[in-house]
Scaffold this motif. Structure first.
Motif, PDB file in Angstrom:
ATOM      1  N   TYR A 108       0.832  -1.204   0.000  1.00  0.00           N
ATOM      2  CA  TYR A 108       0.000   0.000   0.000  1.00  0.00           C
ATOM      3  C   TYR A 108       0.869   1.257   0.000  1.00  0.00           C
ATOM      4  CZ  TYR A 108      -3.623  -3.339   1.320  1.00  0.00           C
ATOM      5  OH  TYR A 108      -4.478  -4.412   1.350  1.00  0.00           O
ATOM      6  N   SER A 109       1.944   1.222  -0.769  1.00  0.00           N
ATOM      7  CA  SER A 109       2.844   2.364  -0.834  1.00  0.00           C
ATOM      8  C   SER A 109       3.545   2.390  -2.176  1.00  0.00           C
ATOM      9  CB  SER A 109       3.880   2.286   0.296  1.00  0.00           C
ATOM     10  OG  SER A 109       4.907   3.235   0.109  1.00  0.00           O
ATOM     11  N   PHE A 110       3.766   3.592  -2.706  1.00  0.00           N
ATOM     12  CA  PHE A 110       4.536   3.762  -3.930  1.00  0.00           C
ATOM     13  C   PHE A 110       5.999   4.059  -3.644  1.00  0.00           C
ATOM     14  CE2 PHE A 110       0.282   5.255  -5.622  1.00  0.00           C
ATOM     15  CZ  PHE A 110       0.069   4.124  -6.397  1.00  0.00           C
ATOM     16  N   ASP A 111       6.342   4.273  -2.366  1.00  0.00           N
ATOM     17  CA  ASP A 111       7.696   4.730  -2.039  1.00  0.00           C
ATOM     18  C   ASP A 111       8.327   3.922  -0.909  1.00  0.00           C
ATOM     19  OD1 ASP A 111       5.922   5.674  -0.190  1.00  0.00           O
ATOM     20  OD2 ASP A 111       6.399   7.795  -0.457  1.00  0.00           O
ATOM     21  N   ASN A 112       8.031   2.622  -0.883  1.00  0.00           N
ATOM     22  CA  ASN A 112       8.674   1.686   0.054  1.00  0.00           C
ATOM     23  C   ASN A 112       8.392   1.990   1.520  1.00  0.00           C
ATOM     24  OD1 ASN A 112       9.677   0.152  -2.007  1.00  0.00           O
ATOM     25  ND2 ASN A 112      11.753   0.969  -1.906  1.00  0.00           N
ATOM     26  N   LYS A 113       7.299   2.682   1.803  1.00  0.00           N
ATOM     27  CA  LYS A 113       6.859   2.798   3.187  1.00  0.00           C
ATOM     28  C   LYS A 113       6.299   1.445   3.617  1.00  0.00           C
ATOM     29  CE  LYS A 113       7.340   7.386   3.436  1.00  0.00           C
ATOM     30  NZ  LYS A 113       8.255   8.081   4.361  1.00  0.00           N
ATOM     31  N   ARG A 114       6.350   1.194   4.920  1.00  0.00           N
ATOM     32  CA  ARG A 114       5.861  -0.082   5.435  1.00  0.00           C
ATOM     33  C   ARG A 114       4.482   0.058   6.079  1.00  0.00           C
ATOM     34  NH1 ARG A 114       9.688  -4.332   6.674  1.00  0.00           N
ATOM     35  NH2 ARG A 114      11.437  -4.115   5.254  1.00  0.00           N
ATOM     36  N   TYR A 115       3.756   1.065   5.628  1.00  0.00           N
ATOM     37  CA  TYR A 115       2.391   1.271   6.089  1.00  0.00           C
ATOM     38  C   TYR A 115       1.564   1.802   4.917  1.00  0.00           C
ATOM     39  CZ  TYR A 115       4.341   5.982   6.719  1.00  0.00           C
ATOM     40  OH  TYR A 115       4.976   7.180   6.518  1.00  0.00           O
ATOM     41  N   HIS A 116       0.255   1.825   5.090  1.00  0.00           N
ATOM     42  CA  HIS A 116      -0.685   2.190   4.043  1.00  0.00           C
ATOM     43  C   HIS A 116      -0.726   3.716   3.929  1.00  0.00           C
ATOM     44  CE1 HIS A 116      -4.799   1.008   2.116  1.00  0.00           C
ATOM     45  NE2 HIS A 116      -4.312   2.084   1.531  1.00  0.00           N
ATOM     46  N   THR A 117      -0.005   4.246   2.977  1.00  0.00           N
ATOM     47  CA  THR A 117       0.161   5.701   2.928  1.00  0.00           C
ATOM     48  C   THR A 117      -1.057   6.401   2.333  1.00  0.00           C
ATOM     49  OG1 THR A 117       1.184   5.783   0.737  1.00  0.00           O
ATOM     50  CG2 THR A 117       2.647   5.367   2.617  1.00  0.00           C
ATOM     51  N   TYR A 118      -1.263   7.624   2.788  1.00  0.00           N
ATOM     52  CA  TYR A 118      -2.350   8.458   2.268  1.00  0.00           C
ATOM     53  C   TYR A 118      -2.107   8.786   0.800  1.00  0.00           C
ATOM     54  CZ  TYR A 118      -5.992  12.103   2.573  1.00  0.00           C
ATOM     55  OH  TYR A 118      -7.123  12.868   2.402  1.00  0.00           O
ATOM     56  N   ASN A 119      -0.855   8.987   0.443  1.00  0.00           N
ATOM     57  CA  ASN A 119      -0.500   9.254  -0.943  1.00  0.00           C
ATOM     58  C   ASN A 119      -0.927   8.098  -1.846  1.00  0.00           C
ATOM     59  OD1 ASN A 119       0.971  10.652  -3.143  1.00  0.00           O
ATOM     60  ND2 ASN A 119       2.372   8.929  -2.967  1.00  0.00           N
ATOM     61  N   TYR A 120      -0.693   6.869  -1.383  1.00  0.00           N
ATOM     62  CA  TYR A 120      -1.098   5.680  -2.144  1.00  0.00           C
ATOM     63  C   TYR A 120      -2.616   5.654  -2.310  1.00  0.00           C
ATOM     64  CZ  TYR A 120      -1.800   0.769  -3.369  1.00  0.00           C
ATOM     65  OH  TYR A 120      -2.183  -0.386  -4.004  1.00  0.00           O
ATOM     66  N   PHE A 121      -3.335   5.908  -1.219  1.00  0.00           N
ATOM     67  CA  PHE A 121      -4.799   5.903  -1.265  1.00  0.00           C
ATOM     68  C   PHE A 121      -5.321   6.919  -2.270  1.00  0.00           C
ATOM     69  CE2 PHE A 121      -8.624   8.124   0.208  1.00  0.00           C
ATOM     70  CZ  PHE A 121      -9.561   7.104   0.123  1.00  0.00           C
TER      71      PHE A 121
END
Length: 313
Positions: free
Chosen positions: A9-22
Protein backbone atom coordinates in the motif's frame (compact mmCIF):
# COMPACT_ATOMS: atom_id res chain seq x y z
CA UNK A 1 -2.59 -8.01 -0.73
CA UNK A 2 0.37 -9.36 -2.71
CA UNK A 3 2.27 -11.36 -0.11
CA UNK A 4 5.41 -11.22 -2.24
CA UNK A 5 5.43 -7.44 -1.95
CA UNK A 6 6.28 -6.14 1.56
CA UNK A 7 4.95 -2.68 0.66
CA UNK A 8 1.53 -3.38 -0.90
CA UNK A 9 0.00 0.00 0.00
CA UNK A 10 2.84 2.36 -0.83
CA UNK A 11 4.54 3.76 -3.93
CA UNK A 12 7.70 4.73 -2.04
CA UNK A 13 8.67 1.69 0.05
CA UNK A 14 6.86 2.80 3.19
CA UNK A 15 5.86 -0.08 5.44
CA UNK A 16 2.39 1.27 6.09
CA UNK A 17 -0.69 2.19 4.04
CA UNK A 18 0.16 5.70 2.93
CA UNK A 19 -2.35 8.46 2.27
CA UNK A 20 -0.50 9.25 -0.94
CA UNK A 21 -1.10 5.68 -2.14
CA UNK A 22 -4.80 5.90 -1.27
CA UNK A 23 -5.33 9.21 -3.07
CA UNK A 24 -3.41 8.32 -6.20
CA UNK A 25 -5.07 4.91 -6.41
CA UNK A 26 -8.55 6.45 -6.06
CA UNK A 27 -8.08 9.59 -8.15
CA UNK A 28 -5.06 8.79 -10.35
CA UNK A 29 -3.55 12.24 -9.85
CA UNK A 30 -2.18 14.61 -7.23
CA UNK A 31 -4.76 15.55 -4.59
CA UNK A 32 -4.20 18.30 -2.01
CA UNK A 33 -6.34 19.24 0.99
CA UNK A 34 -7.40 22.86 1.42
CA UNK A 35 -8.10 23.67 5.10
CA UNK A 36 -11.12 25.89 5.75
CA UNK A 37 -12.62 27.72 8.70
CA UNK A 38 -16.41 27.67 8.32
CA UNK A 39 -17.10 29.69 11.48
CA UNK A 40 -18.48 26.83 13.56
CA UNK A 41 -18.05 26.52 17.30
CA UNK A 42 -17.96 23.47 19.59
CA UNK A 43 -20.32 21.99 22.21
CA UNK A 44 -17.35 21.76 24.55
CA UNK A 45 -16.91 25.54 24.35
CA UNK A 46 -20.43 26.96 24.34
CA UNK A 47 -21.70 25.10 27.40
CA UNK A 48 -23.70 22.28 25.80
CA UNK A 49 -21.29 19.65 27.13
CA UNK A 50 -18.61 21.90 28.63
CA UNK A 51 -16.82 25.22 28.55
CA UNK A 52 -13.26 26.14 27.69
CA UNK A 53 -12.85 23.38 25.10
CA UNK A 54 -10.33 20.56 25.17
CA UNK A 55 -7.38 21.86 27.17
CA UNK A 56 -4.94 21.17 24.33
CA UNK A 57 -7.07 22.92 21.70
CA UNK A 58 -5.75 26.22 20.34
CA UNK A 59 -7.77 29.39 19.95
CA UNK A 60 -8.29 28.43 16.31
CA UNK A 61 -10.09 25.22 17.29
CA UNK A 62 -7.32 22.98 15.92
CA UNK A 63 -7.56 24.87 12.65
CA UNK A 64 -4.11 26.43 12.80
CA UNK A 65 -3.61 26.02 9.06
CA UNK A 66 -7.17 26.83 8.01
CA UNK A 67 -8.16 29.89 6.03
CA UNK A 68 -9.10 33.26 7.48
CA UNK A 69 -12.59 33.07 8.97
CA UNK A 70 -13.17 36.68 7.87
CA UNK A 71 -12.97 35.55 4.24
CA UNK A 72 -15.81 33.67 2.57
CA UNK A 73 -15.30 29.93 2.22
CA UNK A 74 -14.92 30.32 -1.52
CA UNK A 75 -12.27 33.00 -1.04
CA UNK A 76 -10.43 30.89 1.56
CA UNK A 77 -10.44 27.97 -0.83
CA UNK A 78 -9.40 29.89 -3.93
CA UNK A 79 -6.51 31.66 -2.18
CA UNK A 80 -4.99 28.42 -0.93
CA UNK A 81 -5.72 26.41 -4.06
CA UNK A 82 -3.98 28.97 -6.24
CA UNK A 83 -0.83 28.76 -4.11
CA UNK A 84 -0.89 24.97 -4.29
CA UNK A 85 -1.32 25.02 -8.06
CA UNK A 86 2.00 26.84 -8.37
CA UNK A 87 3.61 23.76 -6.82
CA UNK A 88 1.32 21.12 -8.35
CA UNK A 89 -0.16 22.56 -11.59
CA UNK A 90 -2.24 19.44 -12.31
CA UNK A 91 -3.63 18.99 -8.79
CA UNK A 92 -7.22 18.62 -7.71
CA UNK A 93 -8.46 19.25 -4.18
CA UNK A 94 -10.37 18.08 -1.14
CA UNK A 95 -12.14 20.91 0.71
CA UNK A 96 -11.18 20.26 4.33
CA UNK A 97 -13.50 21.76 6.94
CA UNK A 98 -10.93 21.71 9.71
CA UNK A 99 -11.50 24.34 12.41
CA UNK A 100 -13.75 23.59 15.40
CA UNK A 101 -16.70 21.12 15.08
CA UNK A 102 -18.05 21.09 11.55
CA UNK A 103 -21.32 19.22 12.10
CA UNK A 104 -22.35 21.27 15.14
CA UNK A 105 -25.23 23.10 13.49
CA UNK A 106 -28.66 22.43 11.95
CA UNK A 107 -28.63 20.59 8.64
CA UNK A 108 -29.70 23.77 6.82
CA UNK A 109 -26.50 25.47 8.02
CA UNK A 110 -24.37 22.47 7.04
CA UNK A 111 -25.86 22.60 3.56
CA UNK A 112 -24.97 26.27 3.22
CA UNK A 113 -21.34 25.45 4.02
CA UNK A 114 -20.84 22.19 2.14
CA UNK A 115 -23.02 22.41 -0.99
CA UNK A 116 -20.96 25.11 -2.78
CA UNK A 117 -18.10 22.60 -3.04
CA UNK A 118 -20.10 19.76 -4.60
CA UNK A 119 -19.71 20.97 -8.18
CA UNK A 120 -16.76 23.30 -7.68
CA UNK A 121 -14.09 22.91 -10.33
CA UNK A 122 -11.14 20.72 -9.35
CA UNK A 123 -12.79 19.60 -6.08
CA UNK A 124 -13.05 15.80 -5.77
CA UNK A 125 -14.40 15.64 -2.24
CA UNK A 126 -15.10 17.17 1.15
CA UNK A 127 -13.41 16.26 4.46
CA UNK A 128 -15.30 17.21 7.62
CA UNK A 129 -13.62 17.34 11.04
CA UNK A 130 -16.06 16.86 13.90
CA UNK A 131 -16.91 15.19 17.22
CA UNK A 132 -18.88 11.98 17.70
CA UNK A 133 -21.37 13.72 19.97
CA UNK A 134 -22.26 16.00 17.06
CA UNK A 135 -23.42 13.16 14.82
CA UNK A 136 -27.16 12.55 14.66
CA UNK A 137 -29.25 10.37 12.36
CA UNK A 138 -30.48 13.49 10.58
CA UNK A 139 -26.97 14.82 10.02
CA UNK A 140 -25.64 11.42 8.95
CA UNK A 141 -28.54 11.01 6.50
CA UNK A 142 -27.70 14.35 4.92
CA UNK A 143 -24.00 13.45 4.71
CA UNK A 144 -24.91 10.11 3.13
CA UNK A 145 -26.85 11.98 0.45
CA UNK A 146 -23.95 14.40 0.01
CA UNK A 147 -21.69 11.38 -0.43
CA UNK A 148 -23.67 10.37 -3.53
CA UNK A 149 -22.73 13.68 -5.16
CA UNK A 150 -19.10 14.08 -4.02
CA UNK A 151 -16.72 12.01 -1.91
CA UNK A 152 -17.26 12.71 1.78
CA UNK A 153 -14.64 11.90 4.41
CA UNK A 154 -15.40 12.31 8.11
CA UNK A 155 -12.52 13.08 10.50
CA UNK A 156 -13.51 12.10 14.01
CA UNK A 157 -11.50 13.12 17.07
CA UNK A 158 -11.02 10.35 19.61
CA UNK A 159 -7.55 11.16 21.03
CA UNK A 160 -7.68 8.37 23.66
CA UNK A 161 -9.89 5.44 24.68
CA UNK A 162 -9.16 6.16 28.36
CA UNK A 163 -12.00 8.13 29.92
CA UNK A 164 -9.86 9.31 32.83
CA UNK A 165 -7.41 10.88 30.36
CA UNK A 166 -10.26 12.45 28.43
CA UNK A 167 -11.58 14.02 31.64
CA UNK A 168 -8.11 15.28 32.51
CA UNK A 169 -7.96 17.32 29.31
CA UNK A 170 -11.63 18.37 29.47
CA UNK A 171 -12.53 16.38 26.37
CA UNK A 172 -16.24 16.44 27.20
CA UNK A 173 -16.77 13.08 25.55
CA UNK A 174 -16.14 9.46 26.60
CA UNK A 175 -15.26 6.39 24.55
CA UNK A 176 -18.82 5.04 24.64
CA UNK A 177 -20.13 8.28 23.10
CA UNK A 178 -17.44 8.11 20.44
CA UNK A 179 -18.44 4.58 19.46
CA UNK A 180 -22.12 5.58 19.16
CA UNK A 181 -21.27 8.42 16.78
CA UNK A 182 -18.97 6.19 14.75
CA UNK A 183 -21.67 3.53 14.47
CA UNK A 184 -24.17 6.06 13.07
CA UNK A 185 -21.65 7.23 10.47
CA UNK A 186 -20.85 3.71 9.35
CA UNK A 187 -24.52 2.75 9.18
CA UNK A 188 -24.79 5.57 6.65
CA UNK A 189 -21.78 4.26 4.68
CA UNK A 190 -19.51 7.20 5.45
CA UNK A 191 -15.73 6.79 5.48
CA UNK A 192 -14.17 7.77 8.80
CA UNK A 193 -10.65 8.86 9.73
CA UNK A 194 -9.97 8.74 13.49
CA UNK A 195 -7.50 11.04 15.26
CA UNK A 196 -5.45 9.91 18.27
CA UNK A 197 -2.87 11.79 20.36
CA UNK A 198 0.24 10.30 21.92
CA UNK A 199 1.60 12.01 25.03
CA UNK A 200 -1.56 13.13 26.81
CA UNK A 201 -0.83 14.09 30.44
CA UNK A 202 0.12 11.11 32.60
CA UNK A 203 -0.74 8.46 30.02
CA UNK A 204 1.72 5.56 30.03
CA UNK A 205 3.09 3.97 26.87
CA UNK A 206 0.90 0.95 27.58
CA UNK A 207 -2.21 3.16 27.71
CA UNK A 208 -1.33 4.74 24.37
CA UNK A 209 -0.72 1.30 22.89
CA UNK A 210 -4.11 0.18 24.22
CA UNK A 211 -5.70 3.09 22.37
CA UNK A 212 -4.09 1.96 19.10
CA UNK A 213 -5.13 -1.67 19.69
CA UNK A 214 -8.74 -0.61 20.30
CA UNK A 215 -8.77 1.69 17.28
CA UNK A 216 -7.46 -1.15 15.14
CA UNK A 217 -10.56 -3.14 16.02
CA UNK A 218 -13.00 -0.37 15.04
CA UNK A 219 -14.79 -0.12 11.71
CA UNK A 220 -12.74 2.80 10.41
CA UNK A 221 -11.05 3.56 7.12
CA UNK A 222 -8.18 5.86 8.10
CA UNK A 223 -6.11 6.99 11.08
CA UNK A 224 -4.16 10.09 12.08
CA UNK A 225 -1.57 9.92 14.89
CA UNK A 226 0.29 12.87 16.34
CA UNK A 227 1.98 13.98 19.53
CA UNK A 228 0.40 16.24 22.10
CA UNK A 229 1.10 19.89 21.34
CA UNK A 230 1.38 22.46 24.09
CA UNK A 231 0.26 25.60 22.31
CA UNK A 232 0.96 28.97 23.88
CA UNK A 233 -2.24 30.44 25.32
CA UNK A 234 -4.12 27.10 25.19
CA UNK A 235 -5.51 26.11 28.64
CA UNK A 236 -3.15 23.13 28.91
CA UNK A 237 -0.16 25.44 28.40
CA UNK A 238 -1.06 27.48 31.48
CA UNK A 239 -1.76 24.33 33.45
CA UNK A 240 1.65 22.96 32.46
CA UNK A 241 3.41 26.13 33.60
CA UNK A 242 1.83 25.71 37.04
CA UNK A 243 2.13 21.92 37.29
CA UNK A 244 4.55 20.46 34.71
CA UNK A 245 3.89 16.91 33.53
CA UNK A 246 6.24 14.66 31.51
CA UNK A 247 6.57 15.56 27.83
CA UNK A 248 7.09 12.58 25.56
CA UNK A 249 10.57 12.39 24.05
CA UNK A 250 11.19 12.16 20.32
CA UNK A 251 12.71 8.69 20.61
CA UNK A 252 9.85 7.39 22.76
CA UNK A 253 7.32 8.79 20.28
CA UNK A 254 8.97 7.13 17.28
CA UNK A 255 9.22 3.74 19.01
CA UNK A 256 5.61 3.95 20.19
CA UNK A 257 4.23 4.81 16.74
CA UNK A 258 6.00 1.80 15.25
CA UNK A 259 4.49 -0.45 17.94
CA UNK A 260 1.05 1.07 17.37
CA UNK A 261 1.20 0.42 13.63
CA UNK A 262 1.61 -3.29 14.28
CA UNK A 263 -1.96 -3.35 15.66
CA UNK A 264 -3.59 -1.36 12.85
CA UNK A 265 -5.02 -3.50 10.02
CA UNK A 266 -3.22 -3.07 6.72
CA UNK A 267 -6.36 -1.86 4.93
CA UNK A 268 -6.61 1.23 7.18
CA UNK A 269 -5.05 4.29 5.54
CA UNK A 270 -2.46 6.10 7.67
CA UNK A 271 -3.10 9.75 6.92
CA UNK A 272 -0.64 11.07 9.49
CA UNK A 273 2.13 9.72 11.73
CA UNK A 274 3.17 13.10 13.08
CA UNK A 275 1.59 16.52 12.83
CA UNK A 276 2.79 19.78 11.36
CA UNK A 277 4.11 21.83 14.27
CA UNK A 278 2.04 25.02 14.26
CA UNK A 279 4.66 27.74 14.15
CA UNK A 280 5.65 30.23 16.80
CA UNK A 281 2.83 29.27 19.16
CA UNK A 282 4.29 25.80 19.79
CA UNK A 283 5.78 25.54 23.27
CA UNK A 284 6.44 21.80 23.53
CA UNK A 285 7.59 19.41 22.19
CA UNK A 286 10.13 21.36 20.17
CA UNK A 287 11.35 18.17 18.50
CA UNK A 288 8.02 17.93 16.66
CA UNK A 289 8.99 20.84 14.41
CA UNK A 290 11.01 18.63 12.07
CA UNK A 291 8.34 16.40 10.59
CA UNK A 292 10.50 14.98 7.80
CA UNK A 293 13.19 13.57 10.08
CA UNK A 294 10.57 12.02 12.38
CA UNK A 295 8.94 10.24 9.45
CA UNK A 296 12.34 9.13 8.17
CA UNK A 297 13.26 7.66 11.55
CA UNK A 298 9.93 5.82 11.76
CA UNK A 299 10.75 4.31 8.35
CA UNK A 300 14.24 3.34 9.47
CA UNK A 301 13.01 1.68 12.66
CA UNK A 302 10.35 -0.30 10.81
CA UNK A 303 12.91 -1.48 8.28
CA UNK A 304 15.53 -2.34 10.91
CA UNK A 305 13.06 -4.60 12.74
CA UNK A 306 11.28 -5.81 9.56
CA UNK A 307 7.93 -4.41 10.75
CA UNK A 308 4.92 -3.84 8.50
CA UNK A 309 1.58 -2.31 9.46
CA UNK A 310 -0.71 -4.96 10.95
CA UNK A 311 2.10 -7.41 11.78
CA UNK A 312 0.61 -8.40 15.15
CA UNK A 313 -2.93 -9.05 13.93
Amino acid sequence: MNLNNPFPYSFDNKRYHTYNYFLKTRYHKKIAKVALNADFTCPNRDGKVGVGGCLFCSESGSGDFAGNVNDSLTMQFDKQAQMMLHKWPEASFIAYFQAFTNTYAPVAVLKSRFEPFVDKENVVGIAIATRADCITEEIASYLEDLNTRTDVYIELGLQTIHDESAKRVNRGEDFATFKKGLAILRQHHLEVCVHIINGLPYESEEMMLETAKAVGQLDIQALKIHSLYLMKHAPLYYQYLKEPFPIMSRDAYIHLVVKQLEYIPANIVIERLTGDAPGDDLYEPQWSRNKTTILNDIDKLMKAHDIIQGDKL
